[in-house]
Write a protein that holds these residues in place. Structure first.
Motif, PDB file in Angstrom:
ATOM      1  N   GLN A  81     -29.061  -5.012   3.177  1.00 31.62           N
ATOM      2  CA  GLN A  81     -28.756  -4.797   4.534  1.00 31.62           C
ATOM      3  C   GLN A  81     -30.092  -5.063   5.435  1.00 31.62           C
ATOM      4  O   GLN A  81     -31.042  -4.973   4.886  1.00 31.62           O
ATOM      5  CB  GLN A  81     -28.607  -3.231   4.806  1.00 31.62           C
ATOM      6  CG  GLN A  81     -28.170  -2.750   6.211  1.00 31.62           C
ATOM      7  CD  GLN A  81     -26.684  -3.263   6.383  1.00 31.62           C
ATOM      8  OE1 GLN A  81     -25.836  -3.252   5.551  1.00 31.62           O
ATOM      9  NE2 GLN A  81     -26.370  -3.356   7.885  1.00 31.62           N
ATOM     10  N   GLU A  82     -29.628  -5.694   6.509  1.00 23.62           N
ATOM     11  CA  GLU A  82     -31.174  -6.130   7.502  1.00 23.62           C
ATOM     12  C   GLU A  82     -31.930  -5.042   7.738  1.00 23.62           C
ATOM     13  O   GLU A  82     -31.604  -3.933   7.985  1.00 23.62           O
ATOM     14  CB  GLU A  82     -30.254  -6.455   9.033  1.00 23.62           C
ATOM     15  CG  GLU A  82     -31.548  -7.158   9.603  1.00 23.62           C
ATOM     16  CD  GLU A  82     -30.736  -7.689  11.045  1.00 23.62           C
ATOM     17  OE1 GLU A  82     -29.538  -7.692  11.068  1.00 23.62           O
ATOM     18  OE2 GLU A  82     -31.633  -7.947  12.007  1.00 23.62           O
ATOM     19  N   GLN A  86     -34.606 -10.065   7.457  1.00 29.50           N
ATOM     20  CA  GLN A  86     -33.971 -10.574   8.612  1.00 29.50           C
ATOM     21  C   GLN A  86     -32.821 -11.551   8.289  1.00 29.50           C
ATOM     22  O   GLN A  86     -33.016 -12.257   7.017  1.00 29.50           O
ATOM     23  CB  GLN A  86     -34.969 -11.268   9.554  1.00 29.50           C
ATOM     24  CG  GLN A  86     -36.208 -10.283   9.855  1.00 29.50           C
ATOM     25  CD  GLN A  86     -37.330 -10.968  10.773  1.00 29.50           C
ATOM     26  OE1 GLN A  86     -37.292 -11.983  10.927  1.00 29.50           O
ATOM     27  NE2 GLN A  86     -38.244 -10.011  11.041  1.00 29.50           N
ATOM     28  N   PRO A  87     -31.967 -11.827   8.947  1.00 26.42           N
ATOM     29  CA  PRO A  87     -30.848 -12.980   8.650  1.00 26.42           C
ATOM     30  C   PRO A  87     -31.612 -14.327   8.269  1.00 26.42           C
ATOM     31  O   PRO A  87     -30.898 -14.969   7.208  1.00 26.42           O
ATOM     32  CB  PRO A  87     -30.064 -12.908  10.149  1.00 26.42           C
ATOM     33  CG  PRO A  87     -30.083 -11.678  10.730  1.00 26.42           C
ATOM     34  CD  PRO A  87     -31.538 -11.142  10.306  1.00 26.42           C
ATOM     35  N   GLU A  88     -32.418 -14.631   8.850  1.00 26.08           N
ATOM     36  CA  GLU A  88     -33.074 -15.851   8.446  1.00 26.08           C
ATOM     37  C   GLU A  88     -33.620 -15.919   6.790  1.00 26.08           C
ATOM     38  O   GLU A  88     -33.935 -16.874   6.617  1.00 26.08           O
ATOM     39  CB  GLU A  88     -34.030 -16.324   9.306  1.00 26.08           C
ATOM     40  CG  GLU A  88     -35.050 -15.378   9.696  1.00 26.08           C
ATOM     41  CD  GLU A  88     -35.030 -14.529  11.102  1.00 26.08           C
ATOM     42  OE1 GLU A  88     -33.862 -14.168  11.255  1.00 26.08           O
ATOM     43  OE2 GLU A  88     -35.931 -14.271  11.814  1.00 26.08           O
ATOM     44  N   SER A 133     -31.958 -15.255   4.689  1.00 22.81           N
ATOM     45  CA  SER A 133     -30.810 -15.301   3.619  1.00 22.81           C
ATOM     46  C   SER A 133     -30.944 -16.967   3.130  1.00 22.81           C
ATOM     47  O   SER A 133     -31.163 -17.671   4.049  1.00 22.81           O
ATOM     48  CB  SER A 133     -29.410 -15.417   4.472  1.00 22.81           C
ATOM     49  OG  SER A 133     -29.116 -14.022   4.781  1.00 22.81           O
ATOM     50  N   VAL A 166     -28.648 -11.343   3.669  1.00 22.57           N
ATOM     51  CA  VAL A 166     -28.896 -10.245   4.303  1.00 22.57           C
ATOM     52  C   VAL A 166     -27.961 -10.152   5.425  1.00 22.57           C
ATOM     53  O   VAL A 166     -27.284 -10.809   6.326  1.00 22.57           O
ATOM     54  CB  VAL A 166     -30.312 -10.709   5.166  1.00 22.57           C
ATOM     55  CG1 VAL A 166     -30.604  -9.403   6.137  1.00 22.57           C
ATOM     56  CG2 VAL A 166     -31.512 -11.014   4.419  1.00 22.57           C
ATOM     57  N   ARG A 167     -27.335  -8.781   5.102  1.00 22.85           N
ATOM     58  CA  ARG A 167     -26.126  -8.538   5.956  1.00 22.85           C
ATOM     59  C   ARG A 167     -26.715  -7.879   7.256  1.00 22.85           C
ATOM     60  O   ARG A 167     -27.628  -7.036   7.482  1.00 22.85           O
ATOM     61  CB  ARG A 167     -25.348  -7.365   5.245  1.00 22.85           C
ATOM     62  CG  ARG A 167     -24.733  -7.753   3.854  1.00 22.85           C
ATOM     63  CD  ARG A 167     -23.897  -6.802   3.190  1.00 22.85           C
ATOM     64  NE  ARG A 167     -24.443  -5.350   3.130  1.00 22.85           N
ATOM     65  CZ  ARG A 167     -25.219  -4.738   2.055  1.00 22.85           C
ATOM     66  NH1 ARG A 167     -25.529  -5.565   1.188  1.00 22.85           N
ATOM     67  NH2 ARG A 167     -25.939  -3.691   2.322  1.00 22.85           N
ATOM     68  N   ALA A 168     -26.111  -8.238   8.309  1.00 27.14           N
ATOM     69  CA  ALA A 168     -26.365  -7.502   9.672  1.00 27.14           C
ATOM     70  C   ALA A 168     -25.878  -6.252   9.905  1.00 27.14           C
ATOM     71  O   ALA A 168     -24.875  -5.865   9.398  1.00 27.14           O
ATOM     72  CB  ALA A 168     -25.987  -8.452  10.925  1.00 27.14           C
TER      73      ALA A 168
END
Lengths: 111, 111
Positions: free
Chosen positions: B14-15, B81-83, B85, B109-111
């Motif tokens: 999770q983020e 963070q999403p970046e 991933s 990474v899940r938002a």
């Protein structure tokens, strides 16, 4: 811009037809290397070069040749490609071998 | 030669949570341990590295720890963070020139 370039980016060929994948770097790095990337196997080193005219085998050199006639270029040669050489290929360069700068990759399919 | 095992092969977080990737190596003479991040469609990029004379190294949200006795090293990413991933690869070498890579970990990474 400092970079490692590879050509072609994509190639589909047939068994036994000789091919060359070029790699060039503009950072004046002494060290260059070739890897292949396969699912579940990570990156495996094919050949590396510590300087002009100095090359050595990595972990999976069978079926490949390289040459290092100039510092900036390190071509990968497949003299008789076979289907098991279908893979994603990366060239890398480094000033010291410790931090390697990778090219964008060449996706090769051998039918 | 050196054998590097990497776990897990996939990791979903999770983020904002932390991510940990572990690698073990076989050659006790290995002395350099880099971590590379590969984004989709690109070549791997070095994100952090550690040498055998150091037990831990940090760079903002990422850190690497090394246990020479147990022959394992780990990558820690905090506040994901999403970046973040991407596919992450560990590697080990005794001489900088011949890198042996793990099979890779796909981090989502899940938002």
């Amino acid at each position: 811009e400092a970079q490692v370039t590879q050509n072609p980016r994509y190639l589909i060929t047939v068994t036994g037809k000789k091919l060359t994948v070029t790699c060039s770097q503009n950072m004046n790095h002494e060290y260059m290397s070739w890897y292949r990337q396969d699912p579940g196997l990570g990156l495996r080193q094919i050949y590396y070069s510590m300087n002009v005219e100095v090359t050595d085998k990595g972990d999976v050199p069978e079926g490949y040749k390289v040459s290092r006639k100039e510092k900036r270029n390190f071509p990968l040669i497949l003299e008789s490609p076979s289907p098991n050489q279908t893979s994603l290929y990366f060239c890398a360069s480094s000033p010291t071998a410790a931090e390697q700068f990778f090219g964008p990759g060449t996706r090769l399919t051998v039918l | 030669g050196e054998n590097v095992e990497q776990h897990p092969s996939t990791l979903s977080v999770q983020e904002g949570d932390s991510a940990v990737i572990k690698c073990t190596y076989s050659d006790s003479a290995s002395n350099y341990f880099p971590w590379y991040k590969q984004e989709l469609g690109k070549g791997p990029q070095l994100i952090i590295d550690i040498r055998s004379n150091v037990g831990e190294k940090k760079d903002q949200r990422i850190a690497v720890t090394l246990n020479k006795t147990a022959k394992h090293f780990s990558l820690h990413i905090t506040e994901t963070q999403p970046e973040d991933s991407a596919v992450y690869f560990c590697a080990a070498t005794t001489n900088d020139y011949k890198l042996s890579f793990g099979a890779g970990t796909t981090v989502t990474v899940r938002a």
